[in-house]
Motif scaffolding. Structure first.
Motif, PDB file in Angstrom:
ATOM      1  N   ASN A   1      24.243  48.875  58.328  1.00 43.91           N
ATOM      2  CA  ASN A   1      24.821  47.532  58.306  1.00 43.91           C
ATOM      3  C   ASN A   1      24.397  46.756  57.058  1.00 43.91           C
ATOM      4  N   GLY A   2      25.161  45.725  56.718  1.00 44.32           N
ATOM      5  CA  GLY A   2      24.777  44.769  55.685  1.00 44.32           C
ATOM      6  C   GLY A   2      24.636  45.347  54.295  1.00 44.32           C
ATOM      7  N   LEU A   3      25.514  46.255  53.901  1.00 44.89           N
ATOM      8  CA  LEU A   3      25.387  46.902  52.595  1.00 44.89           C
ATOM      9  C   LEU A   3      25.931  46.060  51.440  1.00 44.89           C
ATOM     10  N   ALA A   4      26.762  45.055  51.736  1.00 48.57           N
ATOM     11  CA  ALA A   4      27.341  44.226  50.676  1.00 48.57           C
ATOM     12  C   ALA A   4      27.692  42.857  51.232  1.00 48.57           C
ATOM     13  N   ASN A   5      27.645  41.862  50.370  1.00 46.52           N
ATOM     14  CA  ASN A   5      28.018  40.495  50.723  1.00 46.52           C
ATOM     15  C   ASN A   5      29.495  40.287  50.390  1.00 46.52           C
ATOM     16  N   ILE A   6      30.374  40.480  51.348  1.00 52.53           N
ATOM     17  CA  ILE A   6      31.809  40.310  51.146  1.00 52.53           C
ATOM     18  C   ILE A   6      32.106  38.816  51.198  1.00 52.53           C
ATOM     19  N   ASP A   7      32.506  38.267  50.055  1.00 51.67           N
ATOM     20  CA  ASP A   7      32.674  36.821  49.867  1.00 51.67           C
ATOM     21  C   ASP A   7      34.131  36.545  49.515  1.00 51.67           C
ATOM     22  N   VAL A   8      34.975  36.305  50.513  1.00 44.48           N
ATOM     23  CA  VAL A   8      36.409  36.150  50.255  1.00 44.48           C
ATOM     24  C   VAL A   8      37.037  34.908  50.882  1.00 44.48           C
ATOM     25  N   ALA A   9      36.264  34.062  51.541  1.00 45.58           N
ATOM     26  CA  ALA A   9      36.824  32.969  52.342  1.00 45.58           C
ATOM     27  C   ALA A   9      37.269  31.747  51.543  1.00 45.58           C
ATOM     28  N   ALA A  10      36.953  31.670  50.242  1.00 43.14           N
ATOM     29  CA  ALA A  10      37.334  30.499  49.442  1.00 43.14           C
ATOM     30  C   ALA A  10      38.839  30.251  49.539  1.00 43.14           C
ATOM     31  N   GLU A  11      39.188  28.991  49.701  1.00 44.96           N
ATOM     32  CA  GLU A  11      40.592  28.553  49.758  1.00 44.96           C
ATOM     33  C   GLU A  11      41.414  29.334  50.782  1.00 44.96           C
ATOM     34  N   GLY A  12      40.784  29.672  51.923  1.00 42.96           N
ATOM     35  CA  GLY A  12      41.506  30.327  53.011  1.00 42.96           C
ATOM     36  C   GLY A  12      41.766  31.804  52.816  1.00 42.96           C
TER      37      GLY A  12
ATOM     38  N   LEU B   1      37.646  33.586  43.241  1.00 40.04           N
ATOM     39  CA  LEU B   1      37.729  33.204  44.656  1.00 40.04           C
ATOM     40  C   LEU B   1      37.144  34.240  45.603  1.00 40.04           C
ATOM     41  N   GLY B   2      36.608  35.315  45.071  1.00 40.56           N
ATOM     42  CA  GLY B   2      36.049  36.310  45.979  1.00 40.56           C
ATOM     43  C   GLY B   2      35.396  37.487  45.300  1.00 40.56           C
ATOM     44  N   SER B   3      34.587  38.174  46.079  1.00 34.58           N
ATOM     45  CA  SER B   3      33.942  39.397  45.612  1.00 34.58           C
ATOM     46  C   SER B   3      34.966  40.538  45.631  1.00 34.58           C
ATOM     47  N   GLN B   4      34.579  41.655  45.015  1.00 31.03           N
ATOM     48  CA  GLN B   4      35.447  42.830  44.999  1.00 31.03           C
ATOM     49  C   GLN B   4      34.559  44.072  45.069  1.00 31.03           C
ATOM     50  N   MET B   5      34.720  44.855  46.139  1.00 29.81           N
ATOM     51  CA  MET B   5      33.881  46.027  46.365  1.00 29.81           C
ATOM     52  C   MET B   5      34.658  47.312  46.125  1.00 29.81           C
ATOM     53  N   PHE B   6      34.024  48.255  45.401  1.00 28.31           N
ATOM     54  CA  PHE B   6      34.591  49.576  45.147  1.00 28.31           C
ATOM     55  C   PHE B   6      33.649  50.624  45.703  1.00 28.31           C
TER      56      PHE B   6
ATOM     57  N   GLY C   1      28.597  52.699  45.625  1.00 24.63           N
ATOM     58  CA  GLY C   1      29.664  51.751  45.350  1.00 24.63           C
ATOM     59  C   GLY C   1      29.064  50.495  44.753  1.00 24.63           C
ATOM     60  N   VAL C   2      29.922  49.602  44.292  1.00 26.72           N
ATOM     61  CA  VAL C   2      29.462  48.295  43.825  1.00 26.72           C
ATOM     62  C   VAL C   2      30.319  47.214  44.464  1.00 26.72           C
ATOM     63  N   ASN C   3      29.703  46.075  44.668  1.00 29.21           N
ATOM     64  CA  ASN C   3      30.405  44.892  45.127  1.00 29.21           C
ATOM     65  C   ASN C   3      30.185  43.830  44.058  1.00 29.21           C
ATOM     66  N   TYR C   4      31.211  43.609  43.229  1.00 27.14           N
ATOM     67  CA  TYR C   4      31.110  42.590  42.187  1.00 27.14           C
ATOM     68  C   TYR C   4      31.081  41.221  42.851  1.00 27.14           C
ATOM     69  N   ALA C   5      30.082  40.428  42.535  1.00 19.50           N
ATOM     70  CA  ALA C   5      29.985  39.078  43.071  1.00 19.50           C
ATOM     71  C   ALA C   5      31.150  38.232  42.563  1.00 19.50           C
ATOM     72  N   ARG C   6      31.449  37.182  43.282  1.00 24.73           N
ATOM     73  CA  ARG C   6      32.477  36.242  42.840  1.00 24.73           C
ATOM     74  C   ARG C   6      32.145  35.787  41.417  1.00 24.73           C
ATOM     75  N   ASN C   7      33.134  35.761  40.538  1.00 23.90           N
ATOM     76  CA  ASN C   7      33.029  35.345  39.134  1.00 23.90           C
ATOM     77  C   ASN C   7      32.296  36.326  38.231  1.00 23.90           C
TER      78      ASN C   7
ATOM     79  N   ASP D   1      38.437  43.445  49.035  1.00 19.36           N
ATOM     80  CA  ASP D   1      38.478  42.220  48.236  1.00 19.36           C
ATOM     81  C   ASP D   1      39.265  41.149  48.971  1.00 19.36           C
ATOM     82  N   ARG D   2      39.731  40.166  48.252  1.00 20.38           N
ATOM     83  CA  ARG D   2      40.364  38.983  48.835  1.00 20.38           C
ATOM     84  C   ARG D   2      41.874  39.052  48.728  1.00 20.38           C
TER      85      ARG D   2
END
Length: 166
Positions: free
Chosen positions: A40-51, A78-83, A115-121, A140-141
């Motif tokens: 569990n918890g392998l990446a911070n999926i950050d996609v909720a900005a602006e709905g 507006l969001g992270s992107q995981m590969f 894999g990598v999860n690119y942080a937002r921005n 991703d978002r």
């Protein structure tokens, strides 16, 4: 022309850019009557900005001609992107803090189980594979809003083949 040295992908080295997605160093949970392990918890999926909502995709990438010319960087405000690679083949990750400053670029050699999860921005190069028809699971978002910025480099960078580990 600047040549980037390729360094091994580690959680510590990649931390300013996002998450390394791997099971190494994580304690699994035993599930399915002991026939499976869950990490569990392998990446911070950050996609909720602006709905925004989570989008799961399958990418199939081709090898670029060598030497790899780094001419374009992109980021997602507006969001992270995981590969996450699905074929076990090693691949490359190129990121930077500021695409206008060549000294801010880093190149990483990712193993086929990382894999990598690119942080937002986070500025990153589009997918760079070392084997044709490399498949990736991408998280991703999706949703409204401008979630892609591209920066075309005025000075071409060339990705070197000398690893920091050698």
């Amino acid at each position: 022309m600047v040549t980037l040295s390729i360094e091994p992908l580690t959680k510590q080295a990649f931390a300013p850019f996002g998450d390394v997605v791997e099971t190494e160093g994580n304690t699994p949970l035993s599930i399915n009557q002991g026939y499976a392990q869950r990490f569990n918890g392998l990446a911070n999926i950050d996609v909720a900005a602006e709905g925004g909502q989570v989008n799961i995709s399958w990418f199939v990438a081709s090898v670029r001609p060598a030497p790899i010319a780094i001419r374009l960087m992109e980021r997602h405000p507006l969001g992270s992107q995981m590969f996450m690679p699905l074929n076990g083949a090693d691949w490359l990750v190129v990121v930077c803090m500021d695409p206008a400053i060549s000294a801010s670029y880093r190149a990483f050699a990712a193993r086929g189980h990382q894999g990598v999860n690119y942080a937002r921005n986070c500025w990153h190069h589009p997918l760079l594979v070392l084997k044709d028809a490399s498949a990736f699971l991408v998280v991703d978002r999706k949703g409204d809003g401008a979630n892609l910025e591209e920066h075309w480099l005025s000075e071409q960078l060339q990705l070197g083949v000398q690893s920091a580990a050698s």
